[in-house]
Design a protein around this motif. Structure first.
Motif, mmCIF file in Angstrom:
data_model
loop_
_atom_site.group_PDB
_atom_site.id
_atom_site.type_symbol
_atom_site.label_atom_id
_atom_site.label_comp_id
_atom_site.label_asym_id
_atom_site.label_seq_id
_atom_site.Cartn_x
_atom_site.Cartn_y
_atom_site.Cartn_z
ATOM 1 N N ALA A 79 9.020 0.090 -2.373
ATOM 2 C CA ALA A 79 10.002 0.833 -1.580
ATOM 3 C C ALA A 79 9.378 1.470 -0.344
ATOM 4 O O ALA A 79 10.042 1.617 0.687
ATOM 5 C CB ALA A 79 10.659 1.905 -2.447
ATOM 6 N N ALA A 80 8.094 1.814 -0.425
ATOM 7 C CA ALA A 80 7.420 2.461 0.700
ATOM 8 C C ALA A 80 7.036 1.485 1.813
ATOM 9 O O ALA A 80 6.822 1.904 2.950
ATOM 10 C CB ALA A 80 6.171 3.192 0.204
ATOM 11 N N ASP A 81 6.939 0.194 1.505
ATOM 12 C CA ASP A 81 6.542 -0.789 2.514
ATOM 13 C C ASP A 81 7.316 -2.084 2.304
ATOM 14 O O ASP A 81 6.790 -3.070 1.797
ATOM 15 C CB ASP A 81 5.037 -1.050 2.454
ATOM 16 C CG ASP A 81 4.534 -1.929 3.593
ATOM 17 O OD1 ASP A 81 5.318 -2.255 4.506
ATOM 18 O OD2 ASP A 81 3.348 -2.301 3.562
ATOM 19 N N ARG A 82 8.565 -2.077 2.686
ATOM 20 C CA ARG A 82 9.456 -3.227 2.457
ATOM 21 C C ARG A 82 9.107 -4.451 3.297
ATOM 22 O O ARG A 82 9.655 -5.534 3.064
ATOM 23 C CB ARG A 82 10.909 -2.834 2.731
ATOM 24 C CG ARG A 82 11.470 -1.839 1.764
ATOM 25 C CD ARG A 82 12.023 -2.535 0.577
ATOM 26 N NE ARG A 82 12.641 -1.572 -0.326
ATOM 27 C CZ ARG A 82 12.900 -1.835 -1.574
ATOM 28 N NH1 ARG A 82 12.623 -3.022 -2.077
ATOM 29 N NH2 ARG A 82 13.454 -0.945 -2.354
ATOM 30 N N THR A 83 8.209 -4.321 4.261
ATOM 31 C CA THR A 83 7.857 -5.477 5.096
ATOM 32 C C THR A 83 6.398 -5.896 4.937
ATOM 33 O O THR A 83 5.937 -6.772 5.662
ATOM 34 C CB THR A 83 8.116 -5.183 6.592
ATOM 35 O OG1 THR A 83 7.239 -4.139 7.011
ATOM 36 C CG2 THR A 83 9.568 -4.811 6.851
ATOM 37 N N LEU A 84 5.683 -5.306 4.001
ATOM 38 C CA LEU A 84 4.251 -5.584 3.808
ATOM 39 C C LEU A 84 3.500 -5.492 5.130
ATOM 40 O O LEU A 84 2.767 -6.398 5.518
ATOM 41 C CB LEU A 84 4.026 -6.955 3.165
ATOM 42 C CG LEU A 84 4.405 -7.121 1.712
ATOM 43 C CD1 LEU A 84 4.167 -8.553 1.243
ATOM 44 C CD2 LEU A 84 3.651 -6.143 0.820
ATOM 45 N N GLY A 85 3.734 -4.406 5.829
ATOM 46 C CA GLY A 85 3.036 -4.199 7.099
ATOM 47 C C GLY A 85 3.482 -5.145 8.194
ATOM 48 O O GLY A 85 2.712 -5.432 9.104
ATOM 49 N N GLY A 86 4.697 -5.653 8.111
ATOM 50 C CA GLY A 86 5.233 -6.552 9.128
ATOM 51 C C GLY A 86 5.099 -8.032 8.804
ATOM 52 O O GLY A 86 5.571 -8.872 9.561
ATOM 53 N N LEU A 87 4.486 -8.381 7.669
ATOM 54 C CA LEU A 87 4.345 -9.792 7.289
ATOM 55 C C LEU A 87 5.663 -10.422 6.858
ATOM 56 O O LEU A 87 5.869 -11.622 7.025
ATOM 57 C CB LEU A 87 3.358 -9.931 6.127
ATOM 58 C CG LEU A 87 1.884 -9.897 6.464
ATOM 59 C CD1 LEU A 87 1.061 -9.897 5.186
ATOM 60 C CD2 LEU A 87 1.510 -11.078 7.332
ATOM 61 N N CYS A 88 6.541 -9.623 6.263
ATOM 62 C CA CYS A 88 7.791 -10.125 5.696
ATOM 63 C C CYS A 88 8.985 -9.461 6.369
ATOM 64 O O CYS A 88 8.869 -8.377 6.933
ATOM 65 C CB CYS A 88 7.868 -9.806 4.204
ATOM 66 S SG CYS A 88 6.605 -10.576 3.221
ATOM 67 N N ASP A 89 10.121 -10.106 6.235
ATOM 68 C CA ASP A 89 11.361 -9.467 6.659
ATOM 69 C C ASP A 89 11.771 -8.417 5.638
ATOM 70 O O ASP A 89 12.293 -7.367 6.001
ATOM 71 C CB ASP A 89 12.479 -10.503 6.809
ATOM 72 C CG ASP A 89 12.181 -11.486 7.935
ATOM 73 O OD1 ASP A 89 11.599 -11.065 8.957
ATOM 74 O OD2 ASP A 89 12.518 -12.675 7.785
ATOM 75 N N PHE A 90 11.504 -8.697 4.346
ATOM 76 C CA PHE A 90 11.922 -7.772 3.288
ATOM 77 C C PHE A 90 11.260 -8.181 1.977
ATOM 78 O O PHE A 90 11.098 -9.375 1.719
ATOM 79 C CB PHE A 90 13.450 -7.835 3.124
ATOM 80 C CG PHE A 90 14.030 -6.747 2.279
ATOM 81 C CD1 PHE A 90 14.149 -5.463 2.763
ATOM 82 C CD2 PHE A 90 14.455 -7.005 0.988
ATOM 83 C CE1 PHE A 90 14.689 -4.446 1.985
ATOM 84 C CE2 PHE A 90 14.995 -6.006 0.197
ATOM 85 C CZ PHE A 90 15.119 -4.721 0.705
#
Length: 144
Positions: free
Chosen positions: A96-107
């Protein structure tokens, strides 16, 4: 440079490792007969499945289900169910704290776990959970 798929898998391992500092976190390991005192999490590569495609620019969109096996044994103050629940809650909070894995994923999102007791001869009974993290991401090349 590693492929997008490998970057996402490495980021999921790092996310779980940070969420479970006392646990041993491995990737694609065999299930052991004994669970370490702090617990164990095994991240499997999973299957990214068939991608959707965007044609301009060419982009392959994956919904990659990444299986995560979590094991816990009782501590001096908590039952194995309580330890496992705390481990799952920590992973959920990290997702929940990093839904994009630092920008690697959309979600990314976590799936609800299925749990079971595991008995091994001569070892403490452990509690296992089979869960998954689903990562949605795009790449310009299915091998990248």
């Amino acid at each position: 440079m590693a492929s997008k798929r490998e970057q996402v898998l490495d980021a999921v391992v790092a996310l779980i490792d940070a969420a479970l500092p006392a646990a041993k976190v491995e990737r694609n390991a065999a299930k052991p007969e004994r669970i370490p005192p702090g617990g164990l999490a095994i991240v499997r590569d999973g299957d990214p499945g068939e991608p959707e495609m965007l044609l301009s620019p060419l982009t392959y969109l994956y919904t990659h289900r990444i299986p995560v096996e979590i094991a816990a044994r009782e501590s001096g103050t908590q039952s194995r169910e309580q330890v496992l629940d705390a481990m799952l809650a920590a992973i959920g909070a990290a997702v929940a704290a990093d839904r994009t894995l630092g920008g690697l994923c959309d979600f990314i999102e976590a799936e609800a776990p299925a749990t079971a007791d595991i008995d091994a001869a001569g070892a403490q009974t452990a509690r296992w959970a089979d869960a998954a993290i689903v990562a949605s991401y795009g790449t310009s090349d299915p091998l990248n």
